[in-house]
Write a protein that holds these residues in place. Structure first.
Motif, PDB file in Angstrom:
ATOM      1  N   SER A  93      -4.537  56.252  72.224  1.00  0.00           N
ATOM      2  CA  SER A  93      -4.778  56.020  73.547  1.00  0.00           C
ATOM      3  C   SER A  93      -4.211  54.344  73.797  1.00  0.00           C
ATOM      4  O   SER A  93      -3.799  54.108  74.697  1.00  0.00           O
ATOM      5  N   TYR A 112       8.771  68.433  84.643  1.00  0.00           N
ATOM      6  CA  TYR A 112       7.672  68.424  83.997  1.00  0.00           C
ATOM      7  C   TYR A 112       7.231  69.900  83.501  1.00  0.00           C
ATOM      8  O   TYR A 112       7.479  70.855  84.633  1.00  0.00           O
ATOM      9  N   LEU A 142       9.812  48.267  82.662  1.00  0.00           N
ATOM     10  CA  LEU A 142      10.754  49.266  82.161  1.00  0.00           C
ATOM     11  C   LEU A 142      11.895  48.552  81.417  1.00  0.00           C
ATOM     12  O   LEU A 142      12.272  49.085  80.556  1.00  0.00           O
ATOM     13  N   LEU A 161      -0.345  54.527  73.763  1.00  0.00           N
ATOM     14  CA  LEU A 161       0.247  55.302  74.800  1.00  0.00           C
ATOM     15  C   LEU A 161       0.032  54.392  76.148  1.00  0.00           C
ATOM     16  O   LEU A 161       0.791  54.237  77.087  1.00  0.00           O
ATOM     17  N   SER A 162      -1.123  53.605  76.371  1.00  0.00           N
ATOM     18  CA  SER A 162      -1.294  52.926  77.402  1.00  0.00           C
ATOM     19  C   SER A 162      -0.467  51.571  77.396  1.00  0.00           C
ATOM     20  O   SER A 162      -0.032  51.313  78.461  1.00  0.00           O
ATOM     21  N   SER A 190       2.093  47.533  90.954  1.00  0.00           N
ATOM     22  CA  SER A 190       1.744  49.087  91.105  1.00  0.00           C
ATOM     23  C   SER A 190       1.427  49.487  92.794  1.00  0.00           C
ATOM     24  O   SER A 190       1.666  50.429  93.047  1.00  0.00           O
ATOM     25  N   PHE A 247      11.817  49.151  77.741  1.00  0.00           N
ATOM     26  CA  PHE A 247      12.857  50.399  77.098  1.00  0.00           C
ATOM     27  C   PHE A 247      14.099  50.165  77.197  1.00  0.00           C
ATOM     28  O   PHE A 247      14.771  50.997  76.771  1.00  0.00           O
ATOM     29  N   ALA A 261       2.640  51.730  75.899  1.00  0.00           N
ATOM     30  CA  ALA A 261       3.914  52.382  76.083  1.00  0.00           C
ATOM     31  C   ALA A 261       4.220  52.832  77.890  1.00  0.00           C
ATOM     32  O   ALA A 261       5.344  52.645  78.247  1.00  0.00           O
ATOM     33  N   THR A 262       3.101  53.185  78.512  1.00  0.00           N
ATOM     34  CA  THR A 262       3.236  53.516  79.888  1.00  0.00           C
ATOM     35  C   THR A 262       2.949  52.137  80.770  1.00  0.00           C
ATOM     36  O   THR A 262       3.598  52.397  82.133  1.00  0.00           O
ATOM     37  N   GLY A 263       2.366  51.286  80.101  1.00  0.00           N
ATOM     38  CA  GLY A 263       1.913  50.035  80.964  1.00  0.00           C
ATOM     39  C   GLY A 263       3.132  48.965  81.089  1.00  0.00           C
ATOM     40  O   GLY A 263       3.210  48.218  82.031  1.00  0.00           O
TER      41      GLY A 263
END
Ligand SMILES: Nc1ncnc2c1ncn2[C@@H]1O[C@H](COP(=O)(O)OP(=O)(O)OP(=O)(O)O)[C@@H](O)[C@H]1O
Ligand SMILES: [Mg+2]
Length: 621
Positions: free
Chosen positions: A124, A455, A135, A127-128, A439, A138, A130-132
């Motif tokens: 967790s 998806y 861009l 992932l937080s 955001s 990446f 990686a998504t936070g």
């Protein structure tokens, strides 16, 4: 950005691994990191396991004392003919053995649970981050490499870390307990037993260094191998692998890499085994010496037989515990690379967490203006955008055209707040978008990318992910689908809107490229944002569907502002204004008629396309 990233190039890593100290300081740093990871995952479970380790250690030490009592009782009973006195030590020994067995069994199960908890916490966190993160991360190979390594290690390392820690704690406690007991029953033997551990200490340090070097050395090939495996098993790749007949070719490369790895592994295992053998033999020699000393002590009557028996048991147990201790230390060292990686990966998330601050973006705008936007992708020499100015007024439908690589998608990403410009600004009614909370800015924009995500979820969710902060509203989902022309397709699916749009899962189905594009469009309409950005929304649509989409676009937008990117001039014609991008710059702008009258790049591209159609018409006649 890349400058503050530690080297992840394999050679640099190997050098770093060599120079990384395997010292006590490094060990305590790693233990600290492991404890904090395990502690944050499940402190109660961890404490319970440590308590069990202590209990096991006490039981082990007490067993030695019980053995002495028993031997003593047996010898006394023999001389006195009273067998009753052996009963108490026998019961004690049996009870202690039972306690040890029960704790071991319990530990196994609890460790499994703790390992899962650590894995979950780690995932967790990862992932937080990686998504936070922005861009731009990446775009950085360093970030991606590290993410990859953390992911690959995530399956086994958390178990290893917890096991290493607990093994170490348990063995340390048991060694101390046994040492104390030995000190009590036969103090002269203690130094000898301690010396017996030295060969093991030396060889196991060397072993862990070997293991570490091996892991680092193999990282690049292991990653290449898993990439090759992914190509052979991935769903998106399956078509092409078959069409081009790549199966055997990929399989051979995979096999070749594996063969090399196995060859290296054999060499590595051989070296490790020899080292471990040397350590064991050394320890055994010292143990033999200890037993000789013990025999001498008995012969001279300096120590009674019962005590000597207990001492033998203690020495055996202690030797095992010392070995276990080193195994724990080794495990921790071996997890070092992973712990460092994890730490550095999680560090990416720290500035990202602070990033999400600023003013709330407005609910709508009258005019949105980009001024002098310049942007360069990280690590790229040439700018993808150079001083771009564009205007969007509320309710307008504006088109962006240009050749491949001219910067259209990049501009869309900047407007969507996914990248910050190097120079220039984006104004929402004279307020700089850079001041808005990222955001909150993103929630005011709805984007359909060229490579939107399909998806593997039910159709309803595929549309409702457009706004996940509210529970999905089936009616609005249907309206969005209807506006995007996806309604009829979705209704005709086996389970209607509840059908999973992927064959990866049971009862799922797949859509055609154009049908998917409509679903993605529906997602953007569902988001209900004042600005809609559509990057080639009709590339996969058939001519009729495309015509329908654009003739009803304004209606579907409900007064929202849209910026759309397209290579099809038939759809661009109807836009209020058209911007022509070329090599990152706006070279022309105006309505279709203006641009045709200007007779520039747009007019040329337009003619190229319409001539092609006319030529086909002529041929047909
Ligand atoms: N992630 C990236 N990292 C580095 N350079 C990139 C990246 N994405 C795009 N570029 C470069 O930036 C330039 C603009 O790319 P962009 O994707 O914006 O073009 P585009 O106009 O959308 O093209 P297309 O019509 O093919 O979609 C190109 O030269 C491209 O090579
Ligand atoms: Mg593009």
């Amino acid at each position: 950005m890349a400058a503050d990233v530690a080297p992840t190039d394999p050679l640099a890593l190997r050098a770093a691994a060599r120079s990384a100290p395997k010292s006590f300081g490094r060990l305590s740093q790693l233990v600290g990191a492991s404890v904090s990871l395990v502690w944050s995952a499940a402190r109660l479970l961890f404490l319970a396991l440590v308590a069990l380790q202590l209990l096991a250690a006490v039981a082990l030490a007490a067993q030695v004392l019980a053995v002495r009592e028993l031997l003593d009782a047996v010898l006394t009973a023999d001389s006195q003919g009273d067998t009753g006195i052996v009963l108490t030590p026998i019961v004690m020994l049996a009870a202690l053995t039972a306690v040890a067995a029960v704790t071991t069994a319990l530990q196994g199960q609890l460790q499994r649970l703790l390992g899962e908890c650590v894995t979950r916490t780690m995932w967790s966190k990862v992932l937080s981050v990686a998504t936070g993160v922005g861009l731009r991360f990446f775009e950085s190979p360093e970030f991606f490499n590290r993410l990859n390594r953390v992911q690959t290690s995530a399956l086994v390392r958390p178990y290893q870390v917890t096991q290493g820690l607990l093994t170490m704690a348990g063995a340390l406690a048991a060694s101390l307990g046994l040492g104390l007991v030995l000190l009590r029953v036969a103090p002269v033997l203690l130094p000898l037993v301690v010396i017996g551990g030295i060969p093991m200490l030396i060889t196991s340090r060397r072993e862990s260094r070997l293991e570490f070097d091996f892991a680092v050395e193999q990282t690049p090939t292991v990653r290449l191998r898993s990439y090759l495996a992914m190509l052979q098993t991935g769903r998106p790749e399956a078509k092409e692998v078959r069409a081009f007949g790549l199966g055997r070719w990929l399989g051979n490369r995979f096999d070749g890499l594996y063969a090399t790895y196995l060859h290296d592994l054999k060499r590595h295992v051989r070296r490790r085994s020899i080292l471990s053998l040397v350590g064991q033999v050394g320890s055994a020699v010292v143990l033999g010496g200890t037993l000789i000393v013990l025999a001498g002590l008995i012969a001279r009557g300096r120590i009674d037989v019962a005590t000597a028996g207990a001492a033998v048991v203690a020495i055996r147990l202690l030797a095992t515990q010392v070995q276990t201790l080193f195994r724990g230390v080794q495990t921790i060292f071996e997890s070092g690379l992973f712990l460092d990686d994890l730490d550095e990966f999680l560090a990416y998330g720290r500035p990202a967490g602070e990033e999400d601050s600023g003013a709330e973006a407005p609910e709508s705008f009258d005019a949105l203006r980009a001024e002098g936007l310049t942007f360069r992708y990280p690590g790229s020499e040439t700018p993808a955008l150079r001083g771009v100015d564009i205007d969007l007024r509320a309710g307008e439908v504006v088109a962006l055209v240009g050749e491949n690589g001219s910067g259209k998608t990049t501009l869309a990403k900047l407007l969507a707040g996914l990248y910050e410009p190097e120079a220039g600004r984006i104004l929402w009614d004279d307020r700089d978008a850079a001041a808005f909370r990222p955001s909150s800015l993103r929630s005011r924009i709805s984007v359909v990318f060229q490579d939107f995500v399909r998806y593997a979820l039910p159709a309803t969710e595929n549309i409702a992910v457009g706004r996940v902060d509210e529970p999905a509203d089936p009616l609005r989902v249907r309206m969005a689908a209807a506006a995007a022309g996806a309604d009829a397709t979705l209704d005709s699916l086996p389970h209607g809107y509840d059908t999973v749009l992927s064959r990866m899962f049971a009862d799922g189905t797949d859509l055609s490229g154009g049908q998917w594009q409509r679903v993605a469009l529906a997602r953007s309409f569902y988001r209900d944002a004042p600005l809609v950005i559509l990057d080639e929304p009709s590339a996969a649509l058939d001519p009729r569907a495309e015509h329908e989409l654009f003739s009803t676009l304004r209606e579907a937008l409900h007064g929202r502002t849209a910026l759309f990117i397209s290579h099809r001039f038939s759809t661009v014609r109807g836009a209020d204004r058209i911007y022509v991008l070329h090599e990152g710059e706006v070279v022309e702008q105006g309505s279709h008629d203006d641009l045709i009258a200007q007779d520039g790049r747009y007019a040329e591209l337009y003619r190229l396309q319409s001539d092609a159609y006319v030529a086909k018409e002529m041929q047909r006649r």
